[in-house]
Design an enzyme around this catalytic site. Structure first.
Site, PDB file in Angstrom:
ATOM      1  N   VAL A 320       0.884  -1.175   0.000  1.00 13.63           N
ATOM      2  CA  VAL A 320       0.000   0.000   0.000  1.00 13.63           C
ATOM      3  C   VAL A 320       0.921   1.224   0.000  1.00 13.63           C
ATOM      4  O   VAL A 320       1.380   1.663   1.054  1.00 13.63           O
ATOM      5  CB  VAL A 320      -0.920   0.006   1.224  1.00 13.63           C
ATOM      6  CG1 VAL A 320      -1.838   1.230   1.192  1.00 13.63           C
ATOM      7  CG2 VAL A 320      -1.734  -1.277   1.292  1.00 13.63           C
ATOM      8  N   ASP A 496       5.374   1.516   2.741  1.00 15.19           N
ATOM      9  CA  ASP A 496       4.170   0.698   2.861  1.00 15.19           C
ATOM     10  C   ASP A 496       3.343   1.246   4.014  1.00 15.19           C
ATOM     11  O   ASP A 496       3.755   1.171   5.181  1.00 15.19           O
ATOM     12  CB  ASP A 496       4.551  -0.766   3.118  1.00 15.19           C
ATOM     13  CG  ASP A 496       3.367  -1.714   2.988  1.00 15.19           C
ATOM     14  OD1 ASP A 496       2.215  -1.237   3.115  1.00 15.19           O
ATOM     15  OD2 ASP A 496       3.582  -2.925   2.765  1.00 15.19           O
ATOM     16  N   HIS A 497       2.164   1.790   3.681  1.00 14.47           N
ATOM     17  CA  HIS A 497       1.353   2.464   4.689  1.00 14.47           C
ATOM     18  C   HIS A 497       0.784   1.506   5.732  1.00 14.47           C
ATOM     19  O   HIS A 497       0.317   1.933   6.792  1.00 14.47           O
ATOM     20  CB  HIS A 497       0.199   3.209   3.995  1.00 14.47           C
ATOM     21  CG  HIS A 497      -0.274   4.409   4.748  1.00 14.47           C
ATOM     22  ND1 HIS A 497       0.186   4.744   6.003  1.00 14.47           N
ATOM     23  CD2 HIS A 497      -1.178   5.373   4.428  1.00 14.47           C
ATOM     24  CE1 HIS A 497      -0.405   5.846   6.417  1.00 14.47           C
ATOM     25  NE2 HIS A 497      -1.245   6.253   5.481  1.00 14.47           N
ATOM     26  N   ARG A 498       0.849   0.197   5.457  1.00 19.70           N
ATOM     27  CA  ARG A 498       0.412  -0.773   6.453  1.00 19.70           C
ATOM     28  C   ARG A 498       1.378  -0.845   7.628  1.00 19.70           C
ATOM     29  O   ARG A 498       1.000  -1.235   8.738  1.00 19.70           O
ATOM     30  CB  ARG A 498       0.268  -2.159   5.826  1.00 19.70           C
ATOM     31  CG  ARG A 498      -0.774  -2.249   4.714  1.00 19.70           C
ATOM     32  CD  ARG A 498      -0.733  -3.610   4.049  1.00 19.70           C
ATOM     33  NE  ARG A 498       0.568  -3.864   3.447  1.00 19.70           N
ATOM     34  CZ  ARG A 498       0.903  -5.020   2.885  1.00 19.70           C
ATOM     35  NH1 ARG A 498       0.038  -6.022   2.864  1.00 19.70           N
ATOM     36  NH2 ARG A 498       2.091  -5.173   2.337  1.00 19.70           N
TER      37      ARG A 498
END
Length: 524
Positions: A320, A496-498
């Protein structure tokens, strides 16, 4: 006469393909002479001879997929070197050997591999995956066919040694056509009671997938039957083999089963319990459509480019991504670099800005360990890495490769600059080994030597962040009293926004800009 079988050394990867055979039977072999050239998904490597002698038999053939420890050639140890190799005589000898082998074989119907039901009128031979003399196992893919609807691999229904192909690349084949002659023994032809096999889904017809949710248990996991290639495919796609129903002999899981399972998971948002998966158009159809508007050139990818394309597509689907942009004032750093560059040049070291970037990133990664992590397979946590190995993207004629510099937090800038130079030479000469590109936890992609003001690099999954660097430029910066010309370096951090939120990403680029603005911070 002492015969010795030479085996492939540690390849540093699961498997590799033979792209060049440098010796022939009867040829004198010198110590460290290149016997074969292999190509893996990451690099091309030469395999040297560990001993001298005379080649008796070549066991690995062009195009064969080999692994560490597989037999390579048979050598007569201590053979007296001849005055030279008669290539024509060697080729004639090989031809006669093949002819003798064919003459001894009773080509019965059960010795011939036939094309399966293609689900279409005809398909073209795209690739022959085995060569004469190679041993083939049941369910091993032997060729690739391409129809107007799909590309499919054809598995062997027999076990034996390849004698000759009855078709060539580019030929059109139909269902039931003779494809390949195999030398089989009685036990290989299955004269004993054959095991019933389930219907195998093929790529030549629309695929109907039925929803199933079998219970997952430790017992089921330990009873999974699948070959190395299938297990590797499952790992790459994140598929739990315990949940996949096998359609091969003894419920063995095939590649088609993995593909069917993935399609089933992707179709779970459908209301209907059964879905028909449409098949994509072929390359031939695509080229025909393009030629309506003018001439086109079909330019295949190199092996590295094919691997990169697959890896990047998987990364784009897995991660993401969000990109944080920032500027770093490197005016003082650049002045210092130019001051020291001449002295280090005399020592054979090219002191580039990239060396400072690698060391600065190693320093900031220690302060922000979440950037040096990997998302857990279940998506419910992360693994923090206690090492700092930084990959640097290098553009080569064969495609993009990422050599990895290990333990960047333990090396000074001069040593990093020296290692960068060595890695760049190996990359451009296509001499990187698989281990030279393994273990990276953070990647830097620098386009400063080309141009641009910013870009959004793709995270090198399973890493969680990548730093993109564009060309530095003089910009007016207010210092509290007046605007001063300062050399500003654009930074583009994709993460990665996670795993990483926006505030943490902003703190990371701010800290990195501070270190690049005053490299004395590296001493703290």
């Amino acid at each position: 006469m002492t015969l010795k079988t030479l085996h492939f050394p540690d390849l540093g990867t699961d498997d590799a393909s033979v792209i060049e055979v440098r010796v022939l039977p009867g040829q004198d072999l010198q110590l460290e002479q290149t016997v074969m050239v292999l190509e893996s998904a990451k690099a091309t490597m030469e395999v040297p001879a560990p001993m001298a002698g005379r080649v008796v038999e070549v066991l690995a053939v062009l195009g064969q997929s080999v692994r560490t420890g597989d037999a390579m050639v048979v050598v007569e140890a201590g053979a007296v070197a001849s005055s030279g190799l008669d290539l024509e005589a060697a080729l004639e000898q090989a031809t006669q050997k093949l002819a003798t082998l064919e003459a001894k074989i009773d080509i019965k119907p059960e010795n011939i591999l036939k094309a399966p039901d293609l689900g279409t009128e005809a398909a073209h031979v795209l690739e022959l995956m085995v060569q004469p003399g190679q041993v083939v196992a049941r369910e091993q893919s032997v060729m690739v066919l391409e129809s107007a609807k799909a590309t499919m691999e054809v598995p062997s229904t027999l076990m034996g040694t390849v004698v000759r192909w009855l078709v060539q690349v580019g030929d059109a084949v139909v269902s039931g056509q003779d494809l390949l002659v195999l030398q089989t023994r009685a036990e290989e032809r299955g004269d004993s009671s054959p095991q019933p096999e389930k219907a195998v889904p093929t790529a030549g017809t629309p695929l109907t997938v039925v929803r199933q949710e079998p219970a997952l248990s430790v017992e089921a996991t330990t009873r999974v039957h699948a070959g190395p290639a299938v297990r590797r495919m499952a790992r790459e796609l994140g598929v739990d083999l315990a949940r996949v129903e096998g359609h091969g002999p003894h419920e063995r899981i095939l590649k088609e089963d993995i593909q069917a399972f993935v399609r089933q998971q992707l179709s779970q948002t459908k209301v209907a319990s059964q879905v028909t998966v449409p098949l994509a158009r072929s390359v031939a159809d695509q080229e025909t459509a393009l030629r309506r508007y003018g001439e086109v050139e079909n330019q295949p990818f190199s092996r590295i480019q094919r691997y990169s394309a697959q890896h990047l597509a998987h990364a784009a689907a897995e991660v993401v991504p969000v990109t944080q942009f920032d500027l770093a004032d490197i005016t003082d750093l650049e002045a210092f670099r130019l001051q020291e560059k001449v002295a280090l040049k005399a020592q054979g070291v090219n002191l580039t800005l990239l060396a400072f970037l690698v060391r600065a990133c190693a320093h900031v990664l220690q302060r922000f360990p979440r950037f040096n992590s990997e998302l857990r397979a279940d998506g419910e946590g992360i693994f923090l890495k206690h090492w700092i190995h930084i990959g640097v993207a290098v553009d080569t004629e064969g495609g993009l490769v990422v050599p990895v510099l290990h333990d960047c937090d333990r090396h000074g800038i001069t040593d990093i600059a020296r290692r960068l130079g060595e890695a760049s030479v190996l990359a451009r000469d296509q001499r990187l080994r698989p281990e030279d590109m393994a273990g990276g936890c953070f990647t830097i992609s620098s386009l400063g030597g080309i141009g641009g003001t910013a870009f959004t690099p793709v995270v090198n999954w399973p890493q969680v962040a990548i730093l993109g660097v564009s060309r530095a430029s003089l910009q007016p910066v207010w210092d509290g009293e007046a605007f001063r010309p300062r050399l500003m370096l654009p930074l583009s951090l994709t993460y990665d926004h996670r795993v990483i939120d926006g505030a943490l990403a902003a703190r990371f680029t701010t800290a990195l800009a501070e270190v690049l603005g005053d490299v004395r911070r590296l001493l703290l």
